[in-house]
Design a protein around this motif. Sequence first.
Motif, PDB file in Angstrom:
ATOM      1  N   THR A   1      38.821  57.698 -10.896  1.00  0.00           N
ATOM      2  CA  THR A   1      38.489  56.705 -11.923  1.00  0.00           C
ATOM      3  C   THR A   1      37.266  57.146 -12.740  1.00  0.00           C
ATOM      4  OG1 THR A   1      37.153  55.469 -10.327  1.00  0.00           O
ATOM      5  CG2 THR A   1      39.436  54.733 -10.637  1.00  0.00           C
ATOM      6  N   GLU A   2      36.948  58.412 -12.684  1.00  0.00           N
ATOM      7  CA  GLU A   2      35.875  59.030 -13.489  1.00  0.00           C
ATOM      8  C   GLU A   2      34.474  58.545 -13.118  1.00  0.00           C
ATOM      9  OE1 GLU A   2      37.472  58.088 -17.481  1.00  0.00           O
ATOM     10  OE2 GLU A   2      37.638  60.245 -17.766  1.00  0.00           O
ATOM     11  N   GLN A   3      34.342  57.852 -11.978  1.00  0.00           N
ATOM     12  CA  GLN A   3      32.999  57.385 -11.604  1.00  0.00           C
ATOM     13  C   GLN A   3      32.088  58.555 -11.223  1.00  0.00           C
ATOM     14  OE1 GLN A   3      32.860  53.858  -8.953  1.00  0.00           O
ATOM     15  NE2 GLN A   3      35.010  53.596  -9.404  1.00  0.00           N
TER      16      GLN A   3
ATOM     17  N   ASP B   1      32.290  61.562 -12.600  1.00  0.00           N
ATOM     18  CA  ASP B   1      31.882  62.121 -13.898  1.00  0.00           C
ATOM     19  C   ASP B   1      30.768  61.272 -14.503  1.00  0.00           C
ATOM     20  OD1 ASP B   1      33.751  64.087 -13.656  1.00  0.00           O
ATOM     21  OD2 ASP B   1      35.196  63.212 -15.043  1.00  0.00           O
ATOM     22  N   ALA B   2      30.894  59.946 -14.338  1.00  0.00           N
ATOM     23  CA  ALA B   2      29.866  59.046 -14.880  1.00  0.00           C
ATOM     24  C   ALA B   2      28.506  59.332 -14.237  1.00  0.00           C
ATOM     25  CB  ALA B   2      30.261  57.591 -14.663  1.00  0.00           C
ATOM     26  N   LEU B   3      28.508  59.616 -12.939  1.00  0.00           N
ATOM     27  CA  LEU B   3      27.244  59.960 -12.264  1.00  0.00           C
ATOM     28  C   LEU B   3      26.600  61.170 -12.915  1.00  0.00           C
ATOM     29  CD1 LEU B   3      28.060  59.648  -8.450  1.00  0.00           C
ATOM     30  CD2 LEU B   3      26.372  58.333  -9.706  1.00  0.00           C
ATOM     31  N   THR B   4      27.420  62.185 -13.173  1.00  0.00           N
ATOM     32  CA  THR B   4      26.888  63.413 -13.781  1.00  0.00           C
ATOM     33  C   THR B   4      26.283  63.114 -15.143  1.00  0.00           C
ATOM     34  OG1 THR B   4      28.613  64.638 -12.636  1.00  0.00           O
ATOM     35  CG2 THR B   4      27.472  65.797 -14.391  1.00  0.00           C
ATOM     36  N   THR B   5      26.982  62.286 -15.937  1.00  0.00           N
ATOM     37  CA  THR B   5      26.449  61.993 -17.273  1.00  0.00           C
ATOM     38  C   THR B   5      25.178  61.152 -17.188  1.00  0.00           C
ATOM     39  OG1 THR B   5      27.760  59.978 -17.572  1.00  0.00           O
ATOM     40  CG2 THR B   5      28.759  62.036 -18.296  1.00  0.00           C
ATOM     41  N   LEU B   6      24.946  60.504 -16.057  1.00  0.00           N
ATOM     42  CA  LEU B   6      23.705  59.743 -15.869  1.00  0.00           C
ATOM     43  C   LEU B   6      22.644  60.600 -15.172  1.00  0.00           C
ATOM     44  CD1 LEU B   6      25.414  56.395 -14.869  1.00  0.00           C
ATOM     45  CD2 LEU B   6      23.998  56.724 -16.883  1.00  0.00           C
ATOM     46  N   SER B   7      22.799  61.919 -15.313  1.00  0.00           N
ATOM     47  CA  SER B   7      21.831  62.887 -14.751  1.00  0.00           C
ATOM     48  C   SER B   7      21.637  62.718 -13.255  1.00  0.00           C
ATOM     49  CB  SER B   7      20.468  62.773 -15.450  1.00  0.00           C
ATOM     50  OG  SER B   7      20.619  63.030 -16.801  1.00  0.00           O
ATOM     51  N   THR B   8      22.687  62.290 -12.571  1.00  0.00           N
ATOM     52  CA  THR B   8      22.615  62.134 -11.120  1.00  0.00           C
ATOM     53  C   THR B   8      23.609  63.088 -10.485  1.00  0.00           C
ATOM     54  OG1 THR B   8      22.057  59.814 -11.393  1.00  0.00           O
ATOM     55  CG2 THR B   8      22.857  60.469  -9.225  1.00  0.00           C
ATOM     56  N   ASN B   9      23.109  63.953  -9.628  1.00  0.00           N
ATOM     57  CA  ASN B   9      23.992  64.920  -8.985  1.00  0.00           C
ATOM     58  C   ASN B   9      24.862  64.198  -7.952  1.00  0.00           C
ATOM     59  OD1 ASN B   9      25.060  66.956  -7.258  1.00  0.00           O
ATOM     60  ND2 ASN B   9      23.523  68.363  -8.087  1.00  0.00           N
TER      61      ASN B   9
ATOM     62  N   TYR C   1      23.817  62.174  -4.518  1.00  0.00           N
ATOM     63  CA  TYR C   1      23.903  60.717  -4.455  1.00  0.00           C
ATOM     64  C   TYR C   1      25.034  60.228  -3.541  1.00  0.00           C
ATOM     65  CZ  TYR C   1      24.199  55.863  -5.942  1.00  0.00           C
ATOM     66  OH  TYR C   1      24.239  54.499  -5.958  1.00  0.00           O
TER      67      TYR C   1
END
Lengths: 257, 258
Positions: A124-126, A128-136, A140
Amino acid sequence: MKILQHIGRIFLAFLATVGRLAPFMGSAAVHCVRPPFYPRTVLRHMVEIGYYSLPVVGLTAIFAGMVLALQSYTGFARFSAEGAIANVVVLSITRELGPVLAGLMVAGRIGASLAAEIGTMRVTEQIDALTTLSTNPMKYLVAPRIIAGLVMFPFLVLVADVIGVYGGYLVAVYKLGFNPANYLQRTYEFLQAEDVNSGLVKAAVFGVIVTLMGCYHGYHSKGGAQGVGKATTNAVVSAPILILSFDYILTEMFFAR
Amino acid sequence: MTDNQPKLRLRDVRKAFGPKVVLDGIDLDVGVGESLVVIGGSGSGKSVTIKCILGLLEADTGSIHVDGEEVVGIASRDRERINRKFGMLFQSAALFDSLAVWENVSFGLLAEKKVNRDQAKEIAASKLAQVGLSKEVGEFFPAELSGGMQKRVALARAIAADPEIIFFDEPTTGLDPIMADVINDLIVKITREVGATALSITHDMVSARKIADRIAMIYEGRIIWSGPTAEIDRSGNEHVDQFIHGRAEGPIKMAVRA
């Protein structure tokens, strides 16, 4: 010929998985020790893995201890060695059955849940969303779960040891008519720190295996609901196989002399 | 950064998955403060282009510059620094379903430990207000919201850290026409308020016309036309004409299986 091709394909798939798993493991290990840390997330998973697994581990342990006492009695009675039941129960539980049974039971409960949760996040791309929020995502999602597994499995096994020995005590005293004080004394006399410690080390290794397999298969799931289902199955199958393999390796290391 | 340097610059970006070539030499510039919409059919490479810029996929070859800095092949630490300039609205919203709405909105700020939880909650409330949602919505979980509300929450999350560049992946897909228009209005309003550069991908022409300063069309992994939004009806490009009028007949052949 087709059988050989099939075996070859399975072997190549196995090597490919090992090839993917090794860097995943390395990356997870690095993120477990390198800040930033997420203590709140670690704590949440410790509760999920440790506290909520207590009933299943406790029930498994008490019945394992009870069966062990009963089976030992029926066997040892033939050689008039009933007195050794306490030793057999305590050594079997602490060295072997505590860590292995707890590991296998929690592998089913936690391994499936981790793979399904992370797998759903993947499709569900969550993630990918973490990566775009600068969170590895490794830091996490994966590292806190592995830390929680590493810490909580030994705790669960310690609980399983106590409950398992108590199960043996219940059967020995209330069904087989052993003297309670004598039974406890024999249990205490034969138990050495090494027996408990080896079980706890096994538990820590099993904790890493279960959480790593859940995270790895979930992280690499693809293709929607079917992919998540496959990841869950893979996690639930691979963790017990690895637990039993590592159980033998660790037993060799601790006790083969 | 020089004055005329684009915020984003892609040159000859190529990406293949096995034998399937998805990006076949993408060239694209997005100016500072500009809103560029990339249109194109399903499977034309729109999402892969954005994923290559965000670092979710690594381009095989080519160059992607963000504020003049090459980002293809950069180290993960540098990638995290670059990604702090970005906000992203995913097609599926991609909200974290184990977290409350307010935690979703301020996730980036909390993860980087820039603010404490009380401050994060306040920031989330103000960002939710920007997208027309009340403070109370912050206490819900994503599964308790409608699709349109989830998109708005995702938009609030995308702008929470006041990004310099915002990416919109099919922002109106799956929404009814009225809610789609609400989202389009919000995108225009918010990108202006934040002063951000915007790169959107969509196949919804109503949305594209509303939010774009400039439109580019991607076809078979290449940009085949780009120009101001007002000129798209006079593009003189058969592929663009067919696409914007939604005609089955034309140079673009869709693979249809019975």
